[in-house]
Design an enzyme around this catalytic site. Structure first.
Site, mmCIF file in Angstrom:
data_model
loop_
_atom_site.group_PDB
_atom_site.id
_atom_site.type_symbol
_atom_site.label_atom_id
_atom_site.label_comp_id
_atom_site.label_asym_id
_atom_site.label_seq_id
_atom_site.Cartn_x
_atom_site.Cartn_y
_atom_site.Cartn_z
ATOM 1 N N ARG A 490 45.863 37.991 39.923
ATOM 2 C CA ARG A 490 47.024 38.106 39.049
ATOM 3 C C ARG A 490 47.856 39.341 39.429
ATOM 4 N NH1 ARG A 490 43.063 39.089 34.217
ATOM 5 N NH2 ARG A 490 42.897 41.362 34.117
ATOM 6 N N ASP A 491 48.828 39.645 38.606
ATOM 7 C CA ASP A 491 49.716 40.782 38.873
ATOM 8 C C ASP A 491 49.034 42.093 38.480
ATOM 9 O OD1 ASP A 491 49.669 40.222 36.186
ATOM 10 O OD2 ASP A 491 51.836 40.359 35.885
ATOM 11 N N GLU A 492 47.900 42.367 39.133
ATOM 12 C CA GLU A 492 47.120 43.567 38.812
ATOM 13 C C GLU A 492 46.412 44.046 40.082
ATOM 14 O OE1 GLU A 492 44.434 45.082 35.044
ATOM 15 O OE2 GLU A 492 45.253 43.062 35.106
ATOM 16 N N TRP A 551 35.267 54.660 31.276
ATOM 17 C CA TRP A 551 36.050 54.377 32.479
ATOM 18 C C TRP A 551 36.055 55.629 33.371
ATOM 19 C CZ3 TRP A 551 35.631 50.700 29.242
ATOM 20 C CH2 TRP A 551 36.107 49.424 29.491
ATOM 21 N N GLU A 762 35.975 37.105 34.140
ATOM 22 C CA GLU A 762 36.353 38.247 33.309
ATOM 23 C C GLU A 762 35.821 38.109 31.889
ATOM 24 O OE1 GLU A 762 40.398 40.820 32.408
ATOM 25 O OE2 GLU A 762 40.583 38.717 32.995
#
Length: 908
Positions: A490-492, A551, A762
């Site tokens: 995807r756009d990531e 993270w 995901e």
């Protein structure tokens, strides 16, 4: 300890050491980054070689000086059992230098080996001052268009330079990089098969350079070098698009060709104002998210050959090097086309054909199709199909992910995209010559990822568990494209730190990725902010200047996990300051040691009561738990590095935060208080050892209660899932781990497999055969985070784990449970391959193992210890190679020397 060489000579030499590597596992590298390397080797498998007692390394500037006249370094015979990560302490090395080295070793009886084969490495250009070239390119910004999300789209460039040589070349090196991605040819021949070079880094601080041996491509007389360059990650469209570097700058190339002539003269050709360029070539458009447009009507035959007429080309624009941006040799392997997949089936309509590769993959297609002049071949991609057979592309979001080829003539064409990549299983072709019947060989899937080898294997008697292992491996391949990405379609396609920290250990089992992680960790260090925060993604494409607990803790977790897997203290030395700075950021974001840090929390927890992507576990609880954990890991790193005072400091901090965590979030009965009680809240407390001893048992009981409430299904997201198997295992609840792992219903690993998954998803329910696709926009079908269970599969189902960093001492202790009746794994450790293979039939259990030289293994053979243990077909008694350490009711515990063994036992 330095010993006398002459006194230790032995008349009968052992075989030479094998598999010599430098630093993080490089074999004879060209354009190497490390002027202070470490040396590693493996001992040959031989009954006379149990361990190493000494070694000698010699390093020279010429091969003929080895072994007796080494002019750069001679370690002398050193008494040590260390055969990995030996630090070079010889003469200073410099850019371009070629270095030769050999090693020999002595075994436990002081018997010496033959010298190894001569290995070598050649350094690249290590500093900016080594470059005489300038950045060159065309100002594509002034002619470019605004694309999706109003991002500037730069047209690909073609750059060329002709030069003449009056003598024969005997040696030539091309040093090259780009702000963007490039492909380079000399005299019409491609220099390499690398793709998407030079890669993705923190471009405002460091750009990687590549070195190629081009001696055979250059001839006396007329020569031409040509470079194609496109936007790539540097100047292309990225999610958010607020990068610390200026990504509106037109793509540029930096090239330096250095040649040694037959008469010894040195000649250079560099990128400068004498080069010419054009954007009027066949590649009209190239973006990572959106694909390519290739118009064959604009092909430029022979443009990388001498005497090509470039009168319509323009002079390039030139800019000097930026001293604030380091030019450094690439420190891990480039991306290449690694595997080719053929379609398993095709489905045809009147004007389109869908090719099914039956494997979700990342890379590009190679198409070979018939076309008619002027027609446009449209190439679309999808990870799965909708129930009606149409393409499901909603999860690509704004990524157009489509390639176009415009034909210049009738007949068969061949096309492979060059400056983009896609995540897909299905490919749809339209625009071909419909008078021809489609066949499978019209399309081949070229699987692209960073050029690493497999590092381990895992298999079992259970088909779905084997499919899970395959899904984990394919998820790794799909998301290790120069950096560890979250998703590839995807756009990531960004280096999300949370995803990386949970999957890192599993990746080390499956692939030789130490150099990959070491390189990315350098980018993490470079991206770390002044206050210690680690950006959400590295390289930082958001510029958000804020960290997230769980993270940013990649800064402590990955260095420590790599150290445990490799035994190389270098990874701790490189990252220790980053670890400390991250702990300091935790401190800044806490009040009385209770975290108030922003957090994505237990991302994508299934069945959250709040219906949020962040799940139900308190972000303050998560932040405080990771604060304590990072302090503890930093203390452990300080201990390994011999920093006694700092070890004490961080150990005290860990204890203080753990006490605050307990007081704030747990009552006296070991139950979560004042925040939502979740499986993950207990997992964090137990995995990170945050509770006083008297509460641990109750907390374990409460965790089991939460699992029972969920009918023994997980309710964990990205942070909790990797902890689940280890915590339950430590509790002695291996049966529960097996129950969770082998569940068939949602949410579980096998649920996605039952829906047709060939990679890890995901979401636990990204798709179901009954309900269709998850309606959320974030719905990647190739997302490795939940593949973290692979670590437990290797360590506990097959039973291979390190008891000492780097597998110097190995634990082999398979956990045998139904529904399995067999499992096997192998792993390439720094000392050689270790393997464990077991099978059970009735009450007869067999375990076959191999222990590499220069290690020992502690082996637990499941057994009814009232019965005999059989070793290699003979009733066991202590031998020189295998000693009985302990007898338990359920297992024999043995200490095993290097070698291969077969154990048979009777189990209850």
């Amino acid at each position: 300890m330095l010993l006398n060489l002459t006194a230790c000579k032995q008349p009968n030499r052992l075989e030479q050491p094998e598999q010599l590597t430098v630093s993080e596992g490089f074999r004879n590298p060209l354009g190497f980054y490390d002027a202070t390397p470490t040396f590693s080797w493996k001992l040959p498998i031989n009954k006379d070689i149990i361990n190493q007692s000494a070694y000698r390394i010699v390093v020279a500037s010429r091969e003929d000086l080895l072994p007796n006249n080494a002019d750069l370094w001679d370690s002398g015979k050193r008494e040590s059992n260390q055969s990995a990560w030996i630090k070079y302490t010889g003469e200073s090395l410099k850019s371009r230098q070629k270095v030769y080295w050999q090693v020999q070793f002595w075994n436990q009886s002081n018997q010496g080996s033959e010298w190894s084969a001569v290995n070598h490495f050649e350094l690249g250009l290590l500093q900016n001052k080594d470059w005489n070239a300038k950045w060159i390119g065309l100002n594509t910004a002034k002619d470019s268009i605004r694309g999706r999300e109003n991002v500037l789209i730069h047209r690909p460039q073609y750059l060329r330079k002709e030069f003449e040589l009056l003598d024969q070349v005997i040696d030539a090196r091309l040093y090259i990089t780009a702000k963007g991605v490039f492909d380079v040819s000399i005299n019409g021949k491609n220099v390499s098969d690398d793709v998407m070079s030079p890669g993705f880094t923190t471009y405002d601080q460091r750009i990687e350079t590549l070195t190629y041996d081009v001696t055979k491509l250059i001839r006396s007389g007329e020569n031409t070098i040509g470079v194609e360059v496109a936007s790539g990650w540097h100047s292309g469209r990225l999610l958010w698009g607020t990068t610390p570097w200026d990504n509106t700058i037109s793509p540029q190339v930096l090239a330096q060709l250095e040649m040694t002539m037959n008469d010894g003269a040195k000649v250079s050709v560099v990128s400068d104002e004498t080069w010419k360029g054009t954007t009027n070539g066949p590649l009209q458009f190239a973006e990572i998210y959106d694909g390519e447009i290739y118009n064959a009507n604009f092909e430029i035959p022979h443009w990388v050959t001498y005497h090509f007429d470039d009168k319509d080309w323009v002079n390039v624009e030139v800019s000097d090097l930026d001293d604030d941006v380091a030019l450094e040799p690439k420190r891990h392997t480039t991306v290449k086309g690694m595997i080719e997949l053929s379609p398993e089936k095709i489905t045809q309509t009147d004007s389109t054909t869908i090719f099914d590769l039956e494997q979700n993959m990342v890379g590009v297609p190679r198409v070979q199709v018939p076309m008619r002049k002027g027609d446009t071949l449209k190439i679309r991609f999808a990870e799965m199909l909708a129930p009606d057979g149409t393409f499901y592309t909603k999860n690509y979001r704004s990524a157009h992910s489509t390639d176009y080829y415009i034909a210049s003539k009738d007949g068969d064409i061949e096309y492979t995209p060059k400056f983009t990549f896609h995540g897909f299983r299905f490919v749809e072709l339209s625009g071909y010559d419909t008078s021809k019947k489609p066949v499978k060989n019209w399309l081949t899937g070229i699987v692209q990822y960073s050029d690493f080898e497999n590092n381990g294997t895992f298999t079992s008697s259970h088909e779905k568990l084997n499919q899970l292992q395959s899904n984990i491996v394919w998820g790794l391949r799909g998301n290790f494209l120069d950096i560890p990405t979250d998703c590839p379609q995807r756009d990531e396609r960004l280096g999300w730190t949370g995803d990386a920290q949970v999957f890192g250990p599993t990746s080390m089992f499956n692939a030789d990725v130490y150099k990959f992680w070491a390189s990315w960790l350098q980018s993490v260090r470079e991206a770390q902010l002044e206050d210690g925060a680690i950006p959400w993604t590295v390289p930082d494409t958001r510029g958000n200047k804020i960290g997230s607990s769980g993270w940013g803790d990649v800064a402590t977790i990955i260095p420590w996990k790599i150290y445990r897997r490799t035994g190389d203290i270098g990874v701790l030395e490189d990252n220790y300051e980053m670890m400390k700075n991250w702990v300091a950021y935790h401190q800044k974001k806490s009040n009385n040691h209770i975290s108030n840090m922003m957090s994505f929390s237990d991302w994508l927890q299934p069945y959250p009561e709040s219906k949020k992507n962040t799940g139900d576990t308190s972000r303050n609880l998560i932040g405080t738990a990771f604060f304590a954990h990072s302090a503890q890991l930093t203390a452990q790193a300080a201990q390994v590095l011999g920093k006694t005072d700092e070890q004490a400091k961080y150990e005290a901090l860990y204890q203080t935060v753990a006490k605050a965590f307990d007081n704030k979030f747990f009552d006296e009965t070991g139950k979560v208080k004042d925040v939502t009680e979740t499986q993950t809240s207990y997992l964090l407390a137990l995995a990170f050892e945050l509770l006083p001893e008297h509460k641990v048992k109750n907390a374990q009981t409460n965790l089991l209660r939460k699992l029972k409430e969920a009918d023994y299904h997980l309710r964990t997201g990205f942070l909790g899932t990797p902890l689940l198997s280890k915590v339950l295992d430590d509790m002695g609840e291996v049966d529960v781990v097996y129950k969770l792992l082998f569940n068939e219903t949602y949410p579980s690993w096998f649920y996605s497999i039952n829906q047709g998954a060939t990679t890890v998803w995901e979401r636990w329910n990204s798709y179901s055969k009954t309900d269709g696709y998850n309606t959320m926009s974030m719905n990647s079908l190739n997302h490795y985070a939940y593949g973290a269970i692979g670590e437990w599969m290797y360590e506990r189902i097959a039973g291979i784990a390190p008891l000492e960093a780097g597998y110097k001492i190995i634990k082999i202790a398979p956990q045998v449970r139904q529904p399995l009746n067999a499992a096997a794994a192998s792993l390439n450790t720094p000392y050689g391959k270790v393997s464990s293979s077991w099978k059970i039939k009735g009450n007869q259990f067999q375990l076959d193992i191999t222990v590499p030289p220069n290690t020992i293994a502690v082996v637990l053979v499941p057994a009814n210890t009232d019965q005999e243990l059989i070793l290699d077909g003979i009733t066991f008694s202590d031998t020189n190679s295998v000693l009985l350490k302990n007898t338990r009711k359920d297992a024999f515990e043995l200490e095993v020397q290097p070698g291969s063994y077969s154990f048979q036992s009777v189990v209850k």
